[in-house]
Write a protein that holds these residues in place. Sequence first.
Motif, PDB file in Angstrom:
ATOM      1  N   PRO A 172      -1.404  12.683  -8.110  1.00 30.70           N
ATOM      2  CA  PRO A 172      -0.319  13.472  -7.511  1.00 30.70           C
ATOM      3  C   PRO A 172       0.053  12.906  -6.135  1.00 30.70           C
ATOM      4  CG  PRO A 172      -1.996  14.905  -8.437  1.00 30.70           C
ATOM      5  CD  PRO A 172      -2.546  13.516  -8.501  1.00 30.70           C
ATOM      6  N   GLU A 173       1.313  12.955  -5.806  1.00 26.89           N
ATOM      7  CA  GLU A 173       1.818  12.348  -4.576  1.00 26.89           C
ATOM      8  C   GLU A 173       1.093  12.888  -3.342  1.00 26.89           C
ATOM      9  OE1 GLU A 173       6.118  11.467  -2.406  1.00 26.89           O
ATOM     10  OE2 GLU A 173       6.003  12.676  -4.236  1.00 26.89           O
ATOM     11  N   GLN A 174       0.656  11.985  -2.507  1.00 22.75           N
ATOM     12  CA  GLN A 174       0.018  12.277  -1.223  1.00 22.75           C
ATOM     13  C   GLN A 174      -1.345  12.971  -1.354  1.00 22.75           C
ATOM     14  OE1 GLN A 174       1.284  10.954   1.511  1.00 22.75           O
ATOM     15  NE2 GLN A 174       2.923  10.175   0.162  1.00 22.75           N
ATOM     16  N   TRP A 175      -1.901  13.004  -2.590  1.00 25.60           N
ATOM     17  CA  TRP A 175      -3.220  13.645  -2.721  1.00 25.60           C
ATOM     18  C   TRP A 175      -4.293  12.798  -2.046  1.00 25.60           C
ATOM     19  CZ3 TRP A 175      -8.019  13.745  -5.482  1.00 25.60           C
ATOM     20  CH2 TRP A 175      -8.627  15.008  -5.525  1.00 25.60           C
ATOM     21  N   LEU A 176      -4.137  11.475  -2.144  1.00 22.31           N
ATOM     22  CA  LEU A 176      -4.950  10.532  -1.390  1.00 22.31           C
ATOM     23  C   LEU A 176      -4.017   9.511  -0.746  1.00 22.31           C
ATOM     24  CD1 LEU A 176      -8.026   9.623  -3.686  1.00 22.31           C
ATOM     25  CD2 LEU A 176      -8.059  11.007  -1.615  1.00 22.31           C
ATOM     26  N   PRO A 177      -4.402   8.928   0.371  1.00 25.00           N
ATOM     27  CA  PRO A 177      -3.564   7.900   0.997  1.00 25.00           C
ATOM     28  C   PRO A 177      -3.296   6.759   0.017  1.00 25.00           C
ATOM     29  CG  PRO A 177      -5.302   8.589   2.484  1.00 25.00           C
ATOM     30  CD  PRO A 177      -5.602   9.221   1.172  1.00 25.00           C
ATOM     31  N   PRO A 178      -2.033   6.320  -0.112  1.00 28.21           N
ATOM     32  CA  PRO A 178      -1.688   5.236  -1.052  1.00 28.21           C
ATOM     33  C   PRO A 178      -2.535   3.975  -0.848  1.00 28.21           C
ATOM     34  CG  PRO A 178       0.292   6.261  -0.205  1.00 28.21           C
ATOM     35  CD  PRO A 178      -0.842   6.848   0.577  1.00 28.21           C
ATOM     36  N   ALA A 179      -2.859   3.651   0.396  1.00 30.64           N
ATOM     37  CA  ALA A 179      -3.656   2.450   0.663  1.00 30.64           C
ATOM     38  C   ALA A 179      -5.056   2.580   0.067  1.00 30.64           C
ATOM     39  CB  ALA A 179      -3.746   2.206   2.171  1.00 30.64           C
ATOM     40  N   LEU A 180      -5.603   3.781   0.128  1.00 28.03           N
ATOM     41  CA  LEU A 180      -6.935   4.011  -0.425  1.00 28.03           C
ATOM     42  C   LEU A 180      -6.908   3.924  -1.945  1.00 28.03           C
ATOM     43  CD1 LEU A 180      -9.880   4.688   0.108  1.00 28.03           C
ATOM     44  CD2 LEU A 180      -9.263   7.107   0.148  1.00 28.03           C
ATOM     45  N   CYS A 181      -5.859   4.476  -2.566  1.00 27.08           N
ATOM     46  CA  CYS A 181      -5.713   4.378  -4.025  1.00 27.08           C
ATOM     47  C   CYS A 181      -5.597   2.922  -4.452  1.00 27.08           C
ATOM     48  CB  CYS A 181      -4.473   5.145  -4.473  1.00 27.08           C
ATOM     49  SG  CYS A 181      -4.602   6.924  -4.270  1.00 27.08           S
ATOM     50  N   SER A 182      -4.826   2.163  -3.705  1.00 30.45           N
ATOM     51  CA  SER A 182      -4.651   0.745  -4.023  1.00 30.45           C
ATOM     52  C   SER A 182      -5.970  -0.012  -3.908  1.00 30.45           C
ATOM     53  CB  SER A 182      -3.613   0.143  -3.074  1.00 30.45           C
ATOM     54  OG  SER A 182      -3.462  -1.231  -3.308  1.00 30.45           O
ATOM     55  N   GLU A 183      -6.746   0.322  -2.887  1.00 29.32           N
ATOM     56  CA  GLU A 183      -8.041  -0.338  -2.704  1.00 29.32           C
ATOM     57  C   GLU A 183      -9.011   0.042  -3.819  1.00 29.32           C
ATOM     58  OE1 GLU A 183     -10.263  -3.152  -0.938  1.00 29.32           O
ATOM     59  OE2 GLU A 183      -8.236  -2.543  -0.332  1.00 29.32           O
ATOM     60  N   LEU A 184      -8.909   1.278  -4.279  1.00 31.77           N
ATOM     61  CA  LEU A 184      -9.753   1.737  -5.383  1.00 31.77           C
ATOM     62  C   LEU A 184      -9.463   0.937  -6.654  1.00 31.77           C
ATOM     63  CD1 LEU A 184     -11.655   3.648  -6.894  1.00 31.77           C
ATOM     64  CD2 LEU A 184      -9.770   5.290  -7.044  1.00 31.77           C
ATOM     65  N   VAL A 185      -8.189   0.808  -7.005  1.00 31.34           N
ATOM     66  CA  VAL A 185      -7.798   0.058  -8.199  1.00 31.34           C
ATOM     67  C   VAL A 185      -8.231  -1.397  -8.081  1.00 31.34           C
ATOM     68  CG1 VAL A 185      -5.830  -0.832  -9.494  1.00 31.34           C
ATOM     69  CG2 VAL A 185      -5.891   1.577  -8.810  1.00 31.34           C
ATOM     70  N   LYS A 186      -8.058  -1.969  -6.901  1.00 31.22           N
ATOM     71  CA  LYS A 186      -8.440  -3.359  -6.664  1.00 31.22           C
ATOM     72  C   LYS A 186      -9.950  -3.552  -6.851  1.00 31.22           C
ATOM     73  CE  LYS A 186      -8.276  -6.939  -3.068  1.00 31.22           C
ATOM     74  NZ  LYS A 186      -7.872  -7.236  -1.678  1.00 31.22           N
ATOM     75  N   SER A 187     -10.738  -2.589  -6.373  1.00 31.24           N
ATOM     76  CA  SER A 187     -12.195  -2.690  -6.481  1.00 31.24           C
ATOM     77  C   SER A 187     -12.671  -2.520  -7.922  1.00 31.24           C
ATOM     78  CB  SER A 187     -12.867  -1.648  -5.589  1.00 31.24           C
ATOM     79  OG  SER A 187     -12.556  -1.870  -4.234  1.00 31.24           O
ATOM     80  N   LEU A 188     -12.010  -1.638  -8.661  1.00 34.45           N
ATOM     81  CA  LEU A 188     -12.403  -1.411 -10.055  1.00 34.45           C
ATOM     82  C   LEU A 188     -12.122  -2.630 -10.920  1.00 34.45           C
ATOM     83  CD1 LEU A 188     -11.241   2.260 -10.749  1.00 34.45           C
ATOM     84  CD2 LEU A 188     -13.589   1.407 -10.749  1.00 34.45           C
ATOM     85  N   THR A 189     -11.024  -3.300 -10.661  1.00 34.50           N
ATOM     86  CA  THR A 189     -10.638  -4.449 -11.480  1.00 34.50           C
ATOM     87  C   THR A 189     -11.680  -5.569 -11.361  1.00 34.50           C
ATOM     88  OG1 THR A 189      -8.304  -3.917 -11.114  1.00 34.50           O
ATOM     89  CG2 THR A 189      -8.819  -6.128 -11.934  1.00 34.50           C
ATOM     90  N   GLY A 190     -12.231  -5.927 -12.496  1.00 40.44           N
ATOM     91  CA  GLY A 190     -13.274  -6.953 -12.534  1.00 40.44           C
ATOM     92  C   GLY A 190     -14.682  -6.405 -12.585  1.00 40.44           C
TER      93      GLY A 190
END
Length: 373
Positions: free
Chosen positions: A315-333
Amino acid sequence: MVLQSLLKNCLQLPCILRTPKAGFRSTTHGGLIIQSVSNDVYQNLAIEDWIHDHMDLENQQVLFLWRNSPAVVIGRHQNPWQECNLRLMRQKNIKLARRRSGGGTVYHDLGNINLTFFTTRRKYERLANLKLVVKALKALRPQLEVHVTDRYDILLDRQYKISGTAAKLGRATAYHHCTLLCNSDKFVLSSVLKSPYKGIKSNATPSVSASVKNLFEEDPSLTCEMLLDAIAEEYATQHQTDPRITLINPADETVLPGINTKAKELQTWEWLYGKTPKFSISTCLNMVYKGSVLDVKVNMDVKHGRIEACSIDLPEQWLPPALCSELVKSLTGSRLCPNETTTLAATLLRVCPRDEELHSRWNLLWENITTLM
């Protein structure tokens, strides 16, 4: 190492030879009956691999008898997330094992007997093996209504599955193994063989569900030892061989050189999970936070058990977009594994702003994501 050499070494071990019943015919050729003294699923599967790879089965066939402590065993081309409840298995300390043969998923415990018939590929005939098992059961308890199906299962009372089957066909040798439900914990069986994971799309070999029943439910006077003896007796009769069961230690390198390496390989993450055919997960997590239900869409592509691509729609603004992006980046691989991904989440959390509300939301998200693993 030829079979005769192995037999010689086996008989030199400080092991016990099960006492044959009266009336058995005893010869020095035809077949060999071996039983593992171990209840470890990886050691017993390693014995199968060792016999398949090393024995000369041209002149002597082998029947291998074994029982395991609680374990879920999947076929070589199966998806464990699709076949079983990995979370429940971790809670109950039930092992996961992947066979080198095909076929579906089965639950093993000490109330389940496992039989492996080794032959040359030319002599391989699984129907004959299953008929041998049925004949042994009928000889032990004539009132049992058991028969072999076209799918190479054994049914009790024409509706309850008591034996599943799988096989491995090599260039020159082959083996066929099957289970026999004697007194397994059916509640645990049904619980762990039910996947809780939603939204999986995979080309992996699926299991076929069936109603099951223990032989002991039909006749409580039976024991696993009685069934093993009856099968060994019938095998010895049909192969005109020594009826004695030779007990063998699957950790003994003097008898089975290289066996421990085989057992260790079967326990590695790369074999258990990394051999899973490529699959995807597309699901919606319904998170409850402060009385409200939030829908979080998660998509993952998984190859060799690792997250190849990932997206998380919050949901929009539930977490900071930068943190969500870092989460996806860390999960990949990373491995699709709660231990590894939880370590990643904890690392990211430490670099987040010290905001109690933010940390609470982050932990809730992570708890829900790990339910996919």
